[in-house]
Design an enzyme around this catalytic site. Structure first.
Site, mmCIF file in Angstrom:
data_model
loop_
_atom_site.group_PDB
_atom_site.id
_atom_site.type_symbol
_atom_site.label_atom_id
_atom_site.label_comp_id
_atom_site.label_asym_id
_atom_site.label_seq_id
_atom_site.Cartn_x
_atom_site.Cartn_y
_atom_site.Cartn_z
ATOM 1 N N LYS A 1 0.838 -1.197 0.000
ATOM 2 C CA LYS A 1 0.000 0.000 0.000
ATOM 3 C C LYS A 1 0.878 1.254 0.000
ATOM 4 C CE LYS A 1 -3.171 2.395 3.021
ATOM 5 N NZ LYS A 1 -3.854 2.369 4.308
ATOM 6 N N GLU B 1 10.968 -4.693 3.612
ATOM 7 C CA GLU B 1 11.011 -6.102 3.231
ATOM 8 C C GLU B 1 10.517 -6.304 1.798
ATOM 9 O OE1 GLU B 1 9.746 -4.828 6.014
ATOM 10 O OE2 GLU B 1 9.808 -6.248 7.685
ATOM 11 N N GLY C 1 -4.199 -1.672 5.894
ATOM 12 C CA GLY C 1 -3.447 -2.841 5.404
ATOM 13 C C GLY C 1 -4.079 -4.148 5.828
ATOM 14 N N ARG C 2 -4.478 -4.246 7.094
ATOM 15 C CA ARG C 2 -5.017 -5.523 7.592
ATOM 16 C C ARG C 2 -6.460 -5.752 7.163
ATOM 17 N NH1 ARG C 2 -3.549 -1.997 11.254
ATOM 18 N NH2 ARG C 2 -4.988 -1.024 12.731
ATOM 19 N N GLU D 1 -3.214 -5.831 15.919
ATOM 20 C CA GLU D 1 -2.760 -4.566 15.349
ATOM 21 C C GLU D 1 -3.860 -3.503 15.494
ATOM 22 O OE1 GLU D 1 -1.656 -4.266 11.090
ATOM 23 O OE2 GLU D 1 0.388 -4.020 11.768
ATOM 24 N N HIS E 1 -2.885 -32.155 21.289
ATOM 25 C CA HIS E 1 -1.771 -32.974 21.765
ATOM 26 C C HIS E 1 -0.611 -32.117 22.230
ATOM 27 C CE1 HIS E 1 -3.932 -36.489 20.356
ATOM 28 N NE2 HIS E 1 -4.336 -35.688 19.388
ATOM 29 N N LYS F 1 9.441 0.052 12.012
ATOM 30 C CA LYS F 1 9.963 0.260 10.653
ATOM 31 C C LYS F 1 11.085 1.300 10.678
ATOM 32 C CE LYS F 1 5.831 -0.766 7.850
ATOM 33 N NZ LYS F 1 4.921 -0.291 6.811
#
Ligand SMILES: O=P(O)(O)OC[C@H]1O[C@H](O)[C@H](O)[C@@H](O)[C@@H]1O
Length: 549
Positions: free
Chosen positions: A206, A212, A267-268, A353, A384, A512
């Site tokens: 965005k 990254e 973004g999310r 977030e 388990h 960031k």
């Protein structure tokens, strides 16, 4: 005292919680077998049984009163009508517009955003079809068969997890690979198996400023050039989704290959936008549209259903109940469906977030608990391992169990076992096992009475552990859309009650900035006094081993 904790509704809930805490759900079920019929809700293909919760009608009504005291309905409407509810960034929050198939206009800053949304959907459809029928070709004339989607956070989790969850619907026209981590192992592993002449690289960012994603795309670009592609061929092999067209074109992406994003999509919350293009590429556009339709129907349910029948509202209220009045630190998601194994990670970003905040909208530090830790993994695997702590640990962990009633290519034996484990776990959490039952189980043993007591004590399961169970016919695109939108709105409900801005993420932003500063330190471009002594020590050790030439 904050405004929230001084509300009479809050005081009432504290009192109700104190009264309810000594009660055991086991007794409630014994006293009232019709409890499950009364404590259920259903919408958009999802059936919720919330009867295994430490709640009664009075407390639920009081939670609804609390939501109303926090102006829930008006704030919900404000989101849907495009008001600037992201008040720290001055933005509207309109991911719901991305899945709005009505003919209505929707204005942000005086402009109807719906034409741009519809155009982008058309672009997604056209692009997907061209890719699927082989019309979209690379620079050597070969159809593109491999897609590498590069992005992180919301530009990764949504597309990846939804694509994974809908594996039975894949069209197999292209293979879609996802890369997020800046750890070079990831991109190198993915690219190693691919032919650059048949590969499309999709960069999803965005902001177009995420380290990254920029670096991984750079590496992919170099790989493409090293493989024999020329600079002018990049236009055919690299596309981007971004709201920052300028930065994307400067990076070398052809302007025609940039799918738009808007600052009113967080973004999310972006999988419904062109960030979701990999979903369409894997499944075909029709299925992508069905995903959006499921989400849209959940939006309508969230806006129109009475609060007591409203799935996101119920889940949000129950979350507040345990977080604020039972001191629950976390919430576990347990999808009993292998393909849905990514859901906990998806909701983790969405929830943590959004509501991992400690300051109210007006800027006051809160004096109450806010967003819980979200975690979990697929059932039955977790049974388990970590379920032990949910059963007998001394921290309360409310759970969501999720199960499709049918699965693709169903093996009835497996599926019945899957379901029985799912239902058995929620039953065990609710009922527990009393000391007397455990003691009686040991009646055949030749233990001394004291030893029998000791072992029975260890085996005793307190029970009274709350859970919701969500059932659905099958996990098709429509149902997945409604499920994800349900969790989005659950998070919204909680953010309203806690008076948070659920749509910024300043903590992540700081990470960031600091990451870039430390990189300068590692590269020797930052003086030592820029860092604390511990960080400097770590940088020094790293540099000693990896000194730049
Ligand atoms: O899409 P981008 O601008 O590259 O952002 C990617 C991610 O960056 C940050 O980590 C944000 O907290 C996420 O919400 C966002 O999805």
């Amino acid at each position: 005292m904050s405004r929230l904790t001084s509300l009479p509704e809050w005081t009432k809930l504290s009192e109700l919680a104190q009264a309810i805490k000594p009660a055991h759900m086991r007794d409630w079920f014994n006293d009232d077998p019709s409890r499950p019929e009364k404590m259920q809700a259903e919408a958009c293909g999802l059936f919720l049984d919330y009867s295994k919760n430490r709640i009664n009608d009075e407390a639920l009504d009081a939670l609804i009163d609390l939501a109303r005291a926090q102006d829930f309905e008006a704030r919900r409407d404000a989101m849907f009508n495009g008001s600037h509810i992201n008040t720290t960034e001055g933005r509207a929050v309109l991911h719901t517009a991305l899945r709005n198939f009505s003919a209505d206009e929707l204005h942000v800053n005086g402009e109807d955003v719906m034409p741009a949304v519809r155009n982008t959907l058309d672009k997604i459809r056209t692009f997907t079809e061209a890719l699927h029928n082989g019309e979209y070709k690379g620079y050597t004339g070969k159809p593109l068969k491999q897609v590498v989607s590069i992005g992180i956070g919301g530009s990764f989790l949504g597309p990846k997890i939804m694509t994974e969850a809908l594996k039975p619907y894949h069209q197999h026209a292209v293979d879609v690979h996802f890369v997020a981590n800046v750890d070079g192992c990831h991109i190198k592993d993915v690219l190693a198996g691919l032919d650059h002449e048949e590969t499309l690289v999709m960069m999803s960012s965005k902001s177009f400023s995420t380290q990254e994603t920029l670096q991984n795309t750079q590496t992919a670009k170099q790989w493409f050039l090293d493989g024999g592609g020329k600079q002018e061929d990049i236009a055919k092999h690299f596309i981007a989704v971004s709201s920052n067209v300028k930065a994307a074109t400067e990076f070398g992406i052809d302007e025609d290959n940039i799918f738009p994003m808007w600052d009113w999509v967080g973004g999310r919350y972006s999988l419904w936008s062109a960030i979701g293009l990999p979903i369409s590429m894997a499944l075909g556009y029709e299925h992508f549209e069905a995903l959006l339709k499921g989400a849209h129907d959940m939006d309508t349910h969230f806006q129109e259903a009475p609060l007591k029948d409203n799935l996101p509202v119920l889940l949000g209220l129950l979350g507040v109940w345990y977080r604020n009045f039972f001191d629950a630190q976390s919430h576990v998601l347990l999808p009993y469906y292998h393909y849905l194994r990514g859901l906990p990670a998806y909701v983790q970003q969405l929830d943590m977030e959004s509501n991992g905040k400690g300051v109210t909208q007006p800027g006051e530090v809160v004096d109450y608990a806010t967003g819980p830790v979200i975690w979990g993994s697929e059932g039955t695997n977790g049974q388990h391992s970590f379920h032990q702590l949910i059963h007998q640990g001394n921290t309360l962990i409310p759970a969501d169990f999720l199960l499709p009633l049918t699965v693709p290519n169903q093996d009835d034996t497996h599926h019945a076992m899957l379901a029985s484990n799912c239902f058995g776990q929620s039953q065990a959490l609710m009922q527990g096992k009393t000391f007397d039952e455990c003691y009686a189980d040991l009646s055949d043993s030749d233990m001394e009475a004291s030893e029998r007591e000791r072992i029975a004590q260890h085996k005793t399961m307190p029970g009274n552990k709350p859970s919701n169970t969500l059932l659905f016919e099958k996990l098709d695109p429509y149902t997945l859309g409604s499920l994800v939108a349900m969790y989005e709105h659950k998070v919204f409900v909680q953010g309203v009650i806690w008076d948070l801005n659920s749509f910024d993420q300043w903590g992540v932003e700081l990470g960031k900035v600091l990451g870039n500063q430390v990189l300068d330190g590692i590269n020797g471009e930052q003086s030592a006094d820029a860092f604390d002594a511990s960080t400097q020590q770590l940088i020094d050790r790293f540099r000693a081993r990896n000194a730049p030439e």
